[in-house]
Write an enzyme that holds these catalytic residues in place. Sequence first.
Site, PDB file in Angstrom:
ATOM      1  N   GLN A 152      25.958  83.936  50.837  1.00  0.00           N
ATOM      2  CA  GLN A 152      25.394  83.173  51.963  1.00  0.00           C
ATOM      3  C   GLN A 152      26.145  81.840  52.107  1.00  0.00           C
ATOM      4  O   GLN A 152      27.314  81.789  51.794  1.00  0.00           O
ATOM      5  CB  GLN A 152      23.878  82.961  51.792  1.00  0.00           C
ATOM      6  CG  GLN A 152      23.056  84.235  51.924  1.00  0.00           C
ATOM      7  CD  GLN A 152      23.047  85.094  50.680  1.00  0.00           C
ATOM      8  OE1 GLN A 152      22.718  84.633  49.605  1.00  0.00           O
ATOM      9  NE2 GLN A 152      23.399  86.358  50.812  1.00  0.00           N
TER      10      GLN A 152
ATOM     11  N   ASP B 251      29.239  84.162  55.695  1.00  0.00           N
ATOM     12  CA  ASP B 251      30.334  84.911  56.322  1.00  0.00           C
ATOM     13  C   ASP B 251      31.557  84.047  56.602  1.00  0.00           C
ATOM     14  O   ASP B 251      32.316  84.305  57.545  1.00  0.00           O
ATOM     15  CB  ASP B 251      29.869  85.579  57.629  1.00  0.00           C
ATOM     16  CG  ASP B 251      28.729  86.540  57.387  1.00  0.00           C
ATOM     17  OD1 ASP B 251      28.673  87.130  56.297  1.00  0.00           O
ATOM     18  OD2 ASP B 251      27.894  86.708  58.295  1.00  0.00           O
TER      19      ASP B 251
ATOM     20  N   LYS C  46      34.309  84.129  52.086  1.00  0.00           N
ATOM     21  CA  LYS C  46      34.288  83.889  50.632  1.00  0.00           C
ATOM     22  C   LYS C  46      34.968  85.026  49.867  1.00  0.00           C
ATOM     23  O   LYS C  46      35.762  84.795  48.961  1.00  0.00           O
ATOM     24  CB  LYS C  46      32.834  83.750  50.151  1.00  0.00           C
ATOM     25  CG  LYS C  46      32.101  82.578  50.782  1.00  0.00           C
ATOM     26  CD  LYS C  46      30.635  82.555  50.401  1.00  0.00           C
ATOM     27  CE  LYS C  46      29.814  83.676  50.994  1.00  0.00           C
ATOM     28  NZ  LYS C  46      29.642  83.620  52.463  1.00  0.00           N
TER      29      LYS C  46
ATOM     30  N   GLY D   6      27.623  90.365  52.380  1.00  0.00           N
ATOM     31  CA  GLY D   6      28.665  91.346  52.680  1.00  0.00           C
ATOM     32  C   GLY D   6      29.983  90.614  52.607  1.00  0.00           C
ATOM     33  O   GLY D   6      30.264  89.770  53.452  1.00  0.00           O
ATOM     34  N   HIS D   7      30.748  90.868  51.572  1.00  0.00           N
ATOM     35  CA  HIS D   7      32.013  90.147  51.361  1.00  0.00           C
ATOM     36  C   HIS D   7      33.179  91.103  51.603  1.00  0.00           C
ATOM     37  O   HIS D   7      33.308  92.111  50.914  1.00  0.00           O
ATOM     38  CB  HIS D   7      32.055  89.567  49.936  1.00  0.00           C
ATOM     39  CG  HIS D   7      31.000  88.504  49.713  1.00  0.00           C
ATOM     40  ND1 HIS D   7      30.860  87.821  48.541  1.00  0.00           N
ATOM     41  CD2 HIS D   7      30.049  88.011  50.554  1.00  0.00           C
ATOM     42  CE1 HIS D   7      29.865  86.943  48.661  1.00  0.00           C
ATOM     43  NE2 HIS D   7      29.351  87.056  49.871  1.00  0.00           N
TER      44      HIS D   7
HETATM   45  P1  GDP Z   1      31.967  86.417  53.407  1.00  0.00           P
HETATM   46  O1  GDP Z   1      30.584  86.947  53.487  1.00  0.00           O
HETATM   47  O2  GDP Z   1      31.995  84.918  53.326  1.00  0.00           O
HETATM   48  O3  GDP Z   1      32.793  87.038  52.319  1.00  0.00           O
HETATM   49  O4  GDP Z   1      32.661  86.770  54.791  1.00  0.00           O
HETATM   50  P2  GDP Z   1      32.569  88.193  55.570  1.00  0.00           P
HETATM   51  O5  GDP Z   1      33.409  89.165  54.866  1.00  0.00           O
HETATM   52  O6  GDP Z   1      31.158  88.554  55.840  1.00  0.00           O
HETATM   53  O7  GDP Z   1      33.150  87.789  56.978  1.00  0.00           O
HETATM   54  C1  GDP Z   1      34.439  87.284  57.115  1.00  0.00           C
HETATM   55  C2  GDP Z   1      35.196  88.206  58.089  1.00  0.00           C
HETATM   56  O8  GDP Z   1      36.360  87.542  58.529  1.00  0.00           O
HETATM   57  C3  GDP Z   1      35.661  89.477  57.430  1.00  0.00           C
HETATM   58  O9  GDP Z   1      35.670  90.488  58.408  1.00  0.00           O
HETATM   59  C4  GDP Z   1      37.083  89.146  56.988  1.00  0.00           C
HETATM   60  O10 GDP Z   1      37.911  90.294  56.901  1.00  0.00           O
HETATM   61  C5  GDP Z   1      37.524  88.251  58.093  1.00  0.00           C
HETATM   62  N1  GDP Z   1      38.485  87.193  57.747  1.00  0.00           N
HETATM   63  C6  GDP Z   1      38.556  86.439  56.623  1.00  0.00           C
HETATM   64  N2  GDP Z   1      39.524  85.508  56.739  1.00  0.00           N
HETATM   65  C7  GDP Z   1      40.069  85.670  57.957  1.00  0.00           C
HETATM   66  C8  GDP Z   1      41.097  84.999  58.692  1.00  0.00           C
HETATM   67  O11 GDP Z   1      41.695  84.020  58.242  1.00  0.00           O
HETATM   68  N3  GDP Z   1      41.364  85.456  59.958  1.00  0.00           N
HETATM   69  C9  GDP Z   1      40.705  86.506  60.509  1.00  0.00           C
HETATM   70  N4  GDP Z   1      41.043  86.872  61.733  1.00  0.00           N
HETATM   71  N5  GDP Z   1      39.744  87.163  59.851  1.00  0.00           N
HETATM   72  C10 GDP Z   1      39.418  86.745  58.597  1.00  0.00           C
HETATM   73  P1  IMO Z   2      27.295  86.451  52.960  1.00  0.00           P
HETATM   74  O1  IMO Z   2      27.268  86.331  51.462  1.00  0.00           O
HETATM   75  C1  IMO Z   2      25.356  85.510  56.740  1.00  0.00           C
HETATM   76  C2  IMO Z   2      20.978  85.431  56.788  1.00  0.00           C
HETATM   77  C3  IMO Z   2      20.247  86.512  57.547  1.00  0.00           C
HETATM   78  C4  IMO Z   2      18.994  85.747  57.945  1.00  0.00           C
HETATM   79  C5  IMO Z   2      18.729  84.866  56.740  1.00  0.00           C
HETATM   80  C6  IMO Z   2      17.738  85.441  55.738  1.00  0.00           C
HETATM   81  O2  IMO Z   2      27.917  87.693  53.452  1.00  0.00           O
HETATM   82  O3  IMO Z   2      27.831  85.214  53.565  1.00  0.00           O
HETATM   83  P2  IMO Z   2      17.741  87.433  53.975  1.00  0.00           P
HETATM   84  O4  IMO Z   2      18.126  88.862  54.140  1.00  0.00           O
HETATM   85  O5  IMO Z   2      18.522  86.683  52.956  1.00  0.00           O
HETATM   86  O6  IMO Z   2      16.269  87.248  53.811  1.00  0.00           O
HETATM   87  O7  IMO Z   2      18.081  86.766  55.422  1.00  0.00           O
HETATM   88  O8  IMO Z   2      19.985  84.708  56.088  1.00  0.00           O
HETATM   89  N1  IMO Z   2      21.938  85.934  55.769  1.00  0.00           N
HETATM   90  C7  IMO Z   2      23.266  85.879  55.897  1.00  0.00           C
HETATM   91  N2  IMO Z   2      24.029  85.460  56.937  1.00  0.00           N
HETATM   92  N3  IMO Z   2      25.938  85.918  55.589  1.00  0.00           N
HETATM   93  C8  IMO Z   2      25.187  86.320  54.544  1.00  0.00           C
HETATM   94  O9  IMO Z   2      25.724  86.605  53.346  1.00  0.00           O
HETATM   95  C9  IMO Z   2      23.790  86.349  54.685  1.00  0.00           C
HETATM   96  N4  IMO Z   2      22.772  86.693  53.861  1.00  0.00           N
HETATM   97  C10 IMO Z   2      21.643  86.433  54.544  1.00  0.00           C
HETATM   98  O10 IMO Z   2      20.984  86.941  58.660  1.00  0.00           O
HETATM   99  O11 IMO Z   2      19.266  84.915  59.032  1.00  0.00           O
HETATM  100 MG    MG Z   3      29.425  88.186  54.707  1.00  0.00          MG
END
Ligand code: GDP
Ligand code: IMO
Ligand code: MG
Length: 425
Positions: free
Chosen positions: A224, A15, A18, A42-43
Amino acid sequence: MEARVDVLLGAQWGDEGKGKVVDVVAPDYAVIARFQGGPNAGHTLIFDGKKHVLHTIPSGVFREGVWNLVGNGVVIDPVIFLREVKELDDAGVDVRPRLLISRRAHLILPTHRALDAASEADKGKEKIGSTLKGIGPTYMDKTGRNGLRMGDIERPDFKERYNALVAKHERLFSIYDKEVEWRSKEEEWLNAVEALRQFTLVDSEQWLDKQLREGRSVLAEGAQGTLLDIDFGTYPFVTSSNTISAGACIGLGVGPGRIGKVIGIFKAYCTRVGSGPFPTELHDAVGDAIRTAGNEFGSTTGRPRRCGWLDLPALRYAVMINGVTELAMMKADVLSGMDTIRVCTGYSIHGEKTDTLPFDLSADVEPIYTDMKGWGKLDPDQALPATAEAYIAYIEKATGVPVRIVSVGPDRSATMVREVAVEAP
Ligand code: GDP
Ligand code: IMO
Ligand code: MG
């Protein structure tokens, strides 16, 4: 000239942002390819006032003329995949002409999801905090040589193969105390498999080889993060795939000599969702403030993310393991308004100091902090304040890698590119 595969991956516990960065840099590439993980990811992408969350489909899908490949290292739940396609259809994006799926990618069955849930319930307090998408059991079947792959849906005896695997899973259910209900999900799943036939399946390693030979560059999109890697993460509180740069070679079928840049994504602080050690975690009002300001709730499960200060030994470890050539610092805006920002520079373990990540990152690890000056509001159209630059310079010195991208808001446009010297790989 032959093109390269650049790798973009998470340098923390996932998270990191990416999806946002992939979407920003995607126009520089011909292909965006996911190489591991599955719908546990979840991206999030935000532009034109709209938010999109992708789970299996690569984050290049909103950019014209870019191919999107779901690589062999990915695990696919047909139901979730189709739901994602439908959401994109509703948003006016037809992914079919530019989306390819590897025949070697493994399928997540409803029984895998049920096994994931049963295993987690059985672990009680020791549970991983899995996303319950069936990731662990699917990769177990892959390495156990039982799995079903995308290419199998093209075989005439697919249903028999499916039934045989389900029969194995039913025997496994008997080791758990609770009754495991999954049949109600079967019909939807089998229908989704049928619907998958309208997508283009490829021998993706061959297809990628051709792209690279013909000079079309590829960005491998990680899911991840490094500290969730099955080998190098905080085991057993990890996911079941190799999230690190080497995973891109395996999950796409490209040799290491073809890898170009390795872009490590990190937040200006740290978060973690699910169980497991997190030395810099804040259990106080500051942690709550970061969660609120950063909207730190899971994109896949909605769970509140645990929040804490930036952990430099962990980041340095990620740089080392991945061979990171440049960093992107995300969510700098979330720390705006704080007088002091703390950075963990090392740990004290039973009085012994260290600045490297220990084998056991358990509760006895006390972070050692350095305090840095905070910054005010950040504007992507203006230079970063000196205090933010000082924070970045500190990270660059500690990791030995330049921070080339700084993100100051969730929107695609809130992204700054710094002039830094990045050595050509
Ligand atoms: P990913 O899994 O690495 O793609 O990241 P996620 O989408 O799960 O989580 C990143 C969260 O931070 C999302 O809700 C994005 O919309 C948000 N986000 C990304 N970059 C920024 C930033 O520079 N500032 C803020 N406030 N939010 C951001
Ligand atoms: P993105 O790509 C954050 C965490 C889960 C749990 C552990 C194992 O959005 O960054 P799993 O379902 O893979 O067996 O869970 O890994 N986890 C993540 N945490 N971002 C993710 O993906 C994750 N995918 C799995 O919360 O602790
Ligand atoms: Mg994510």
